[in-house]
Design a protein around this motif. Structure first.
Motif, PDB file in Angstrom:
ATOM      1  N   VAL A  45       0.780  -1.305  -0.157  1.00  0.00           N
ATOM      2  CA  VAL A  45       0.082  -0.290  -0.020  1.00  0.00           C
ATOM      3  C   VAL A  45       0.949   1.129   0.020  1.00  0.00           C
ATOM      4  O   VAL A  45       0.611   2.181  -0.871  1.00  0.00           O
ATOM      5  N   GLY A  46       1.723   1.399   0.733  1.00  0.00           N
ATOM      6  CA  GLY A  46       2.883   2.513   0.788  1.00  0.00           C
ATOM      7  C   GLY A  46       3.434   2.624  -0.566  1.00  0.00           C
ATOM      8  O   GLY A  46       3.686   3.842  -1.017  1.00  0.00           O
ATOM      9  N   LEU A  47       3.733   1.623  -1.180  1.00  0.00           N
ATOM     10  CA  LEU A  47       4.594   1.649  -2.612  1.00  0.00           C
ATOM     11  C   LEU A  47       3.660   2.624  -3.396  1.00  0.00           C
ATOM     12  O   LEU A  47       4.137   3.135  -4.446  1.00  0.00           O
ATOM     13  N   LEU A  48       2.308   2.218  -3.237  1.00  0.00           N
ATOM     14  CA  LEU A  48       1.317   2.640  -4.235  1.00  0.00           C
ATOM     15  C   LEU A  48       1.089   4.243  -4.078  1.00  0.00           C
ATOM     16  O   LEU A  48       0.784   4.960  -5.239  1.00  0.00           O
ATOM     17  N   PHE A  49       1.505   4.990  -3.059  1.00  0.00           N
ATOM     18  CA  PHE A  49       1.604   6.366  -2.626  1.00  0.00           C
ATOM     19  C   PHE A  49       2.788   6.914  -2.985  1.00  0.00           C
ATOM     20  O   PHE A  49       2.924   8.456  -3.019  1.00  0.00           O
ATOM     21  N   LEU A  50       3.922   6.271  -3.211  1.00  0.00           N
ATOM     22  CA  LEU A  50       5.129   6.769  -3.400  1.00  0.00           C
ATOM     23  C   LEU A  50       5.091   7.512  -4.938  1.00  0.00           C
ATOM     24  O   LEU A  50       4.908   6.894  -5.834  1.00  0.00           O
ATOM     25  N   PRO A  51       5.857   8.768  -4.893  1.00  0.00           N
ATOM     26  CA  PRO A  51       5.916   9.207  -6.250  1.00  0.00           C
ATOM     27  C   PRO A  51       7.016   8.316  -7.081  1.00  0.00           C
ATOM     28  O   PRO A  51       7.958   8.162  -6.684  1.00  0.00           O
ATOM     29  N   TRP A  52       6.741   8.673  -8.562  1.00  0.00           N
ATOM     30  CA  TRP A  52       7.730   7.913  -9.299  1.00  0.00           C
ATOM     31  C   TRP A  52       7.674   8.492 -10.901  1.00  0.00           C
ATOM     32  O   TRP A  52       6.571   9.186 -11.196  1.00  0.00           O
ATOM     33  N   THR A  53       8.583   8.584 -11.467  1.00  0.00           N
ATOM     34  CA  THR A  53       8.736   9.445 -12.699  1.00  0.00           C
ATOM     35  C   THR A  53       9.383   8.491 -13.824  1.00  0.00           C
ATOM     36  O   THR A  53      10.138   7.498 -13.462  1.00  0.00           O
ATOM     37  N   GLN A  54       9.216   9.048 -15.100  1.00  0.00           N
ATOM     38  CA  GLN A  54       9.813   8.263 -15.999  1.00  0.00           C
ATOM     39  C   GLN A  54      10.422   9.257 -16.991  1.00  0.00           C
ATOM     40  O   GLN A  54       9.872  10.517 -16.931  1.00  0.00           O
TER      41      GLN A  54
END
Length: 333
Positions: A45-54
């Protein structure tokens, strides 16, 4: 044995003889397993809320995010001659600051008192309009007076016609009466002549009767003339009545024609005054356009036009201005 059923056999089985049952009943392993499972769930669940970019690589340039914050050119609204500059490249200007001052190049706007003279023309036209309005009121009053006078005159002539008609009737009756008197006198004369021939009356009485007949005949002619005069008077009164009606109709028509002309001139004056007021407002707005103002806060980056005394047309780019504050964006292609 796993205590799944409601019918427990725990008391009937000796669990010490079976070590596996003891291991299964060990709650510590169960708690560890649950903690590990919950931890993995929370991690996901926490990974779902972490920002990530390409990341991609492309060519582009930096620009303003909003179109209203991008560099723009400032243009003049009217043609003119550059008289004075108030800024230079690199200056920070605020909205409403003067960029430059223009002077007129069209001869019809050279008069420095042009607005004052136009105002005088508007005032003069307004006075002319007031005069036309007063004239219309006077003509309306004149038409009203003529209508009242016509009614009074016609009423008077109606009475005269009635009187003339009565005079005709009276004179006609008097004429008929005089003719009857004449016939009576004529018959009496005939009887007097028979009596004279018989010697019953004297010659003097006969001559008196003949004189009476002549007087009666003269009376008939007099009454006939009076009757004729009454007829003529009655006819003249009718003619006079028609003349009065025609005369007043002509006068009223003439006044109405003058009123129509005055009304036309009034509306024409109102139209001309409206046009002059429009020109006055345009001249006042044109004078405000001699000063080219900054449309926003920003920095002067480039002066497209240069020098003093140079004539420029309307809508000519003069300078380029960059907003003071703006949000950056990257345009890639």
């Amino acid at each position: 044995m796993l205590n799944i059923s409601k019918n427990s056999i725990t008391e009937e089985v000796n669990s010490s003889a079976y070590p596996s049952l003891y291991d299964i009943k060990n709650n510590l392993a169960k708690r560890v397993f649950l903690k590990v499972l919950i931890g993995l769930f929370l991690l996901i669940v926490g990974l779902l809320f972490l920002p990530w970019t390409q990341n991609i690589q492309s060519k582009g340039y930096v620009t303003a995010l909003r179109p209203g914050e991008r560099p723009q050119t400032i243009q003049n609204t009217i043609p003119g001659k550059i008289e004075k500059w108030y800024v230079q490249e690199g200056d920070l200007v605020h909205k409403g600051d003067t960029i430059l001052f223009l002077t007129e190049t069209k001869t019809e706007y050279f008069d420095p008192n042009l607005i004052g003279r136009i105002k005088e023309q508007v005032d003069a036209k307004a006075q002319g309009i007031n005069a036309y309005e007063d004239k219309l009121k006077a003509l309306d009053n004149q038409i009203h007076s003529l209508n009242d006078l016509q009614k009074l005159k016609i009423r008077t002539l109606d009475n005269k016609v009635k009187q003339a008609k009565l005079s005709v009737s009276t004179d006609s009756a008097a004429w008929k009466a005089s003719e009857i008197n004449y016939q009576t006198a004529k018959q009496r004369l005939e009887r007097q002549e028979e009596m004279f021939e018989q010697g019953l009356i004297s010659l003097t009485d006969l001559e008196n009767r003949r004189l009476k007949l002549q007087e009666t005949k003269a009376k008939v002619i007099e009454k006939e003339n009076e009757y004729g005069l009454s007829i003529n008077k009655y006819i003249n009164t009718l003619i006079e009545q028609d003349q009065v009606i025609s005369e007043f109709a002509e006068k009223i028509s003439d006044v109405k024609s003058k009123r129509s002309s005055a009304g036309s001139e009034l509306y024409q004056g109102l139209g001309e005054m409206s046009k002059m007021k429009n020109e006055l407002v345009n001249y006042e707005m044109r004078q405000d356009m001699y000063y080219v103002l900054a449309p926003r806060d920003g920095f002067i980056t480039q002066a497209i036009q240069a020098g003093v005394g140079e004539n420029i047309k309307e809508n000519t780019p003069i300078i380029t201005i960059v907003p003071k504050t703006w949000k950056k964006a990257v345009e890639v292609y």
